[in-house]
Design an enzyme around this catalytic site. Structure first.
Site, PDB file in Angstrom:
ATOM      1  N   ASP A 103       5.823  -5.715  -7.340  1.00  0.00           N
ATOM      2  CA  ASP A 103       5.282  -4.319  -7.134  1.00  0.00           C
ATOM      3  C   ASP A 103       4.018  -4.444  -5.910  1.00  0.00           C
ATOM      4  OD1 ASP A 103       4.982  -1.486  -8.187  1.00  0.00           O
ATOM      5  OD2 ASP A 103       3.095  -1.636  -8.585  1.00  0.00           O
ATOM      6  N   GLU A 113      10.054  -3.762  -4.452  1.00  0.00           N
ATOM      7  CA  GLU A 113      11.028  -1.876  -4.056  1.00  0.00           C
ATOM      8  C   GLU A 113      10.700  -1.498  -2.971  1.00  0.00           C
ATOM      9  OE1 GLU A 113       9.186   2.164  -6.301  1.00  0.00           O
ATOM     10  OE2 GLU A 113       8.136   0.374  -5.965  1.00  0.00           O
ATOM     11  N   ASP A 139       1.366  -1.647 -13.019  1.00  0.00           N
ATOM     12  CA  ASP A 139       2.183  -3.178 -12.045  1.00  0.00           C
ATOM     13  C   ASP A 139       2.682  -4.161 -12.452  1.00  0.00           C
ATOM     14  OD1 ASP A 139       0.567  -1.204 -10.702  1.00  0.00           O
ATOM     15  OD2 ASP A 139      -1.474  -2.307 -10.075  1.00  0.00           O
TER      16      ASP A 139
END
Length: 403
Positions: free
Chosen positions: A192, A276, A356
């Site tokens: 992340d 991502e 996170d």
């Protein structure tokens, strides 16, 4: 795989003058060809072909007193300038017609001698060589000293000589490299990316954001203020501009080095890396633009992708609309909202999540699910008797690592 290997050059003052002449000749040929195409378009005529442009702005131009100095540099440099213009027009037309993905590409513009970056390219036709003493021999320039940091894996197909805004010279070699698969490991990781922490992994590791630009902001501000007080066109202004460029180059070099070390470590330690798919261009137009650009996510993801391909690892981007932060990793419920100031939250099931770390774990799970769907078992069971439908095409595994 085709890669670029870049090394620092240290030309002598005489070689710097010859390189400056080559930069100027390539720039003039590029601008003359661009002007010829624009004039033909304005007159409603067909665009001249590459061969016609080469004859007009190189062969015939050398015979005129105004462009006779084009013969002082290698002809390959001038031909490559025309090739760059042709590529720029192809990209522009493909972008306008919708055949090219990504952001829209603007039409080619004229090059200026005041541009911070100047470059020329030599192909094999120019017969550039690396001498036994480790120098780069360039036609009509001479043997240039190179600071080698590692050997080239194969014979280069071309070399681009670059002068950046800080006044540094580089040689960028294009070489073909063979894949070097690393030994298989069992670990997989979800990442992340963020601003508070540059990256948080699914195993709980938090990598602090270096913020190279923020750390150099005070020195940059003083250098830019000094530049603004200098008279335009003066030698002192050129010196002040070079100082600002050196500070920016130092920031870019430190950021690139950090990205290389971190991406290499992640690829070496994990069999699969899931991230991502961030909309970096959109985030760079918000109030967080400076922090987003300072993080350099796009460069980092590009390094992860090509290193995974080279070393036999899996790299997958999860859909950018996947709610990784709002999804409970324990029960799968989705929170209604998740403001950026919320760093820890409690789900209705009682699970307490670090925002996170939970997002990294969800990215890991989503990446594994996509990978299983792409390369798992048959989607439909076979017809009874072990026979499949005759007209059905066999399902192919989707290529991973393309995003």
């Amino acid at each position: 795989m085709r890669l670029r290997y870049q090394f620092r050059l240290h030309p002598t003052p005489g070689q710097q003058e010859l390189l400056a002449r080559a930069f100027g000749c390539a720039r003039v040929v590029y601008n003359d060809a661009l002007r010829a195409r624009e004039e033909a378009h304005a007159a409603g005529l067909a665009h001249p072909s590459d061969g016609e442009l080469s004859r007009r702005v190189i062969t015939e131009a050398k015979k005129t007193p105004e462009r006779a100095w084009l013969g002082e540099v290698s002809a390959v440099v001038l031909q490559q300038a025309l090739a760059d213009l042709s590529t720029a027009y192809r990209n522009f037309f493909a972008s306008v017609s919708g055949k090219r993905n990504g952001r829209r590409v603007a039409a080619p513009r004229f090059r200026s001698r005041k541009d911070g970056r100047q470059a020329i390219r030599f192909t094999r036709n120019a017969r550039f060589t690396v001498t036994a003493g480790g120098r780069l021999r360039l036609p009509k320039i001479g043997d240039v000293r190179v600071r080698w940091s590692r050997p080239l894996p194969s014979e280069p197909s071309s070399v681009t000589v670059i002068r950046d805004a800080a006044g540094r010279y580089f040689a960028s070699f294009v070489v073909e490299t063979a894949d070097e698969p690393l030994p298989d490991v069992a670990a997989e990781v979800g990442i992340d990316l963020g601003l508070t922490y540059f990256a948080v992994t699914s195993d709980g590791r938090k990598i602090t954001s270096p913020r190279f630009l923020r750390r150099a902001q005070r020195r940059l501000r003083k250098a830019q203020q000094a530049l603004s007080r200098k008279q335009k066109g003066s030698a002192n202004r050129r010196k002040a501009a070079a100082k600002v460029a050196r500070l920016h180059a130092r920031v870019a070099d430190a950021r690139r080095d950090h990205h290389h070390k971190l991406s290499t470590q992640l690829i070496r330690d994990n069999q699969a890396v899931y991230v991502e798919d961030l909309a970096v261009n959109g985030l760079a137009r918000t109030r967080l633009a400076k922090s987003v650009n300072d993080a350099g996510w796009s460069q980092f993801l590009a390094m992860l992708q090509y290193k995974a391909e080279r070393y036999g690892r899996t790299f997958t981007k999860v859909d950018r609309w996947f709610p990784s932060s709002k999804l409970c990793g324990a029960c799968g419920s989705l929170a209604e909202s998740m403001p950026l100031n919320v760093r820890t939250w409690t789900c209705a099931c009682g699970a307490v999540h670090d925002r996170d770390v939970n997002a990294a774990n969800n990215i890991l799970a989503a990446g594994r699910a996509d990978r299983l769907n792409a390369c798992g078992g048959t989607v439909r069971p076979p017809v009874q008797g072990g026979r499949t439908r005759r007209n059905r095409k066999p399902q192919k595994c989707r290529t991973l690592g393309t995003g």
